[in-house]
Design a protein around this motif. Sequence first.
Motif, mmCIF file in Angstrom:
data_model
loop_
_atom_site.group_PDB
_atom_site.id
_atom_site.type_symbol
_atom_site.label_atom_id
_atom_site.label_comp_id
_atom_site.label_asym_id
_atom_site.label_seq_id
_atom_site.Cartn_x
_atom_site.Cartn_y
_atom_site.Cartn_z
ATOM 1 N N VAL A 23 39.954 -20.500 -2.224
ATOM 2 C CA VAL A 23 39.352 -20.049 -3.490
ATOM 3 C C VAL A 23 40.872 -19.139 -3.798
ATOM 4 C CG1 VAL A 23 38.146 -18.477 -5.022
ATOM 5 C CG2 VAL A 23 37.215 -19.815 -3.302
ATOM 6 N N ILE A 28 35.959 -14.137 -2.565
ATOM 7 C CA ILE A 28 34.720 -14.722 -2.359
ATOM 8 C C ILE A 28 33.494 -13.806 -2.248
ATOM 9 C CG2 ILE A 28 35.725 -16.747 -1.549
ATOM 10 C CD1 ILE A 28 34.944 -15.851 1.324
ATOM 11 N N PHE A 33 28.651 -13.558 -7.179
ATOM 12 C CA PHE A 33 29.012 -15.068 -7.387
ATOM 13 C C PHE A 33 28.300 -15.754 -6.087
ATOM 14 C CE2 PHE A 33 31.239 -14.886 -11.429
ATOM 15 C CZ PHE A 33 32.051 -13.756 -11.126
ATOM 16 N N TRP A 35 28.577 -19.520 -3.799
ATOM 17 C CA TRP A 35 29.632 -20.454 -3.290
ATOM 18 C C TRP A 35 28.841 -21.824 -2.788
ATOM 19 C CZ3 TRP A 35 34.170 -19.451 -5.509
ATOM 20 C CH2 TRP A 35 34.605 -17.985 -5.669
ATOM 21 N N TYR A 54 28.079 -13.747 -2.222
ATOM 22 C CA TYR A 54 29.086 -12.930 -1.862
ATOM 23 C C TYR A 54 28.962 -12.038 -0.960
ATOM 24 C CZ TYR A 54 25.641 -9.829 -4.071
ATOM 25 O OH TYR A 54 24.488 -9.433 -4.189
ATOM 26 N N ARG A 98 31.571 -22.645 -7.800
ATOM 27 C CA ARG A 98 30.983 -21.521 -7.964
ATOM 28 C C ARG A 98 30.030 -21.186 -9.045
ATOM 29 N NH1 ARG A 98 34.513 -16.195 -9.963
ATOM 30 N NH2 ARG A 98 33.447 -16.750 -12.036
#
Length: 119
Positions: A23, A28, A33, A35, A54, A98
Amino acid sequence: VQLQESGPGLVKPSQTLSLTCTVSGGSITSKYFFWSWIRQPPGKGLEWMAGISYDGTTNYNPSLKSRTSISRDTSNDQISLQLMSVTPEDTAMYYCARIDGSTWAYDYWGQGTQVTVSS
């Protein structure tokens, strides 16, 4: 934000597939957020495989949980996926993406990496 998947391209049956999503343009660990790794076999729809948040919390597709491990490297902003005991049915395009926790929608995708399982 950019996501870039990388992988071996070709894997032999019964081996472990290892993929990395790098990323850039964001962290991250940024709240809030999430993933994900998602795959699409030839001629089929998208299949969500696993996710990591996160804060490092992980979630797995129950149908793949026994063979899948997702992890992260916060120093390098990378999300990794391991899929064990692969078969030709695991041949697919693999994507990382994401999810924005404020909308619960995918907002960024990588271009994908093709993985073929064949002897």
